[in-house]
Design an enzyme around this catalytic site. Structure first.
Site, PDB file in Angstrom:
ATOM      1  N   ASN A  82      -5.216   8.167  -3.628  1.00  0.00           N
ATOM      2  CA  ASN A  82      -4.828   6.859  -3.112  1.00  0.00           C
ATOM      3  C   ASN A  82      -5.847   5.759  -3.363  1.00  0.00           C
ATOM      4  O   ASN A  82      -5.720   4.662  -2.803  1.00  0.00           O
ATOM      5  CB  ASN A  82      -4.527   6.950  -1.611  1.00  0.00           C
ATOM      6  CG  ASN A  82      -3.425   7.934  -1.312  1.00  0.00           C
ATOM      7  OD1 ASN A  82      -3.688   8.994  -0.763  1.00  0.00           O
ATOM      8  ND2 ASN A  82      -2.204   7.622  -1.693  1.00  0.00           N
ATOM      9  N   MET A  91      -7.310   0.456  -2.976  1.00  0.00           N
ATOM     10  CA  MET A  91      -6.717   1.493  -2.148  1.00  0.00           C
ATOM     11  C   MET A  91      -5.249   1.235  -1.905  1.00  0.00           C
ATOM     12  O   MET A  91      -4.845   0.116  -1.602  1.00  0.00           O
ATOM     13  CB  MET A  91      -7.450   1.563  -0.820  1.00  0.00           C
ATOM     14  CG  MET A  91      -6.908   2.602   0.090  1.00  0.00           C
ATOM     15  SD  MET A  91      -8.102   2.961   1.351  1.00  0.00           S
ATOM     16  CE  MET A  91      -7.728   4.664   1.600  1.00  0.00           C
ATOM     17  N   CYS A  92      -4.454   2.294  -2.042  1.00  0.00           N
ATOM     18  CA  CYS A  92      -3.030   2.228  -1.727  1.00  0.00           C
ATOM     19  C   CYS A  92      -2.862   2.747  -0.300  1.00  0.00           C
ATOM     20  O   CYS A  92      -3.046   3.926  -0.035  1.00  0.00           O
ATOM     21  CB  CYS A  92      -2.233   3.079  -2.703  1.00  0.00           C
ATOM     22  SG  CYS A  92      -0.471   3.078  -2.342  1.00  0.00           S
ATOM     23  N   LEU A  93      -2.559   1.836   0.604  1.00  0.00           N
ATOM     24  CA  LEU A  93      -2.394   2.184   2.007  1.00  0.00           C
ATOM     25  C   LEU A  93      -1.228   1.350   2.527  1.00  0.00           C
ATOM     26  O   LEU A  93      -1.275   0.116   2.473  1.00  0.00           O
ATOM     27  CB  LEU A  93      -3.684   1.858   2.769  1.00  0.00           C
ATOM     28  CG  LEU A  93      -3.841   2.352   4.181  1.00  0.00           C
ATOM     29  CD1 LEU A  93      -3.813   3.880   4.239  1.00  0.00           C
ATOM     30  CD2 LEU A  93      -5.162   1.862   4.762  1.00  0.00           C
TER      31      LEU A  93
END
Length: 157
Positions: A82, A91-93
């Site tokens: 992520n 960041m993939c959140l």
């Protein structure tokens, strides 16, 4: 200062999070003259392959925060599905996506989610497909790679 900046201007979130930080984190302004850029020091959670690692993250608040989400990136390299595997460390959140962010959300919740995702990556929303595939297909090798990166990039300074 514009009404949308009151939460930042008053320093409520920053004061709260610096005096009572989420577990395994330390937060401070990256530059005392700029309340929009925060430095986050994050210890790798003990129950993860990142245990023993010390990660530096950069959190940038947009001028229209809390109506738009902050931008969070890892300045310390990390082997994780992520987080982009480049010098940007994006960041993939989910909570940080514009379509999911809500003004009542707070940085404390974001940092808790970052720790949680280090323990259990969100494979379905990976930004690094090859790392996510390795996590699913050969967890032992993934764990080995992640631990090597912790030792190489996130060891005690």
């Amino acid at each position: 200062m514009a009404g949308s900046n009151k939460r930042i201007a008053k320093g409520q979130e920053l004061a709260d999070i610096t005096t009572n930080p989420p577990e395994g984190t330390k937060v401070k302004l990256a530059d005392e003259s700029n309340i929009f850029i925060w430095e986050v020091l994050l210890d790798g959670p003990e129950e993860s392959v990142y245990a023993g690692g010390h990660f530096k993250l950069k959190l940038v608040l947009p001028t229209n925060y809390p109506f738009k989400p902050p931008v969070l990136s890892f300045e310390t390299r990390i082997y994780h599905p992520n987080v982009t595997n480049d010098d940007k460390g994006s960041m993939c959140l989910g909570i940080l996506r514009s379509d999911e962010w809500k003004p009542p959300n707070q940085i404390r919740a974001v940092l808790k989610m970052v720790r949680d995702i280090l323990v259990t990556p969100d494979i379905d929303n990976a930004v690094e497909g090859a790392i996510a595939e390795l996590y699913k297909s050969n967890r032992k090798w993934y764990d080995k790679q992640a631990k090597e990166w912790v030792a190489k990039y996130a060891g005690k300074k």
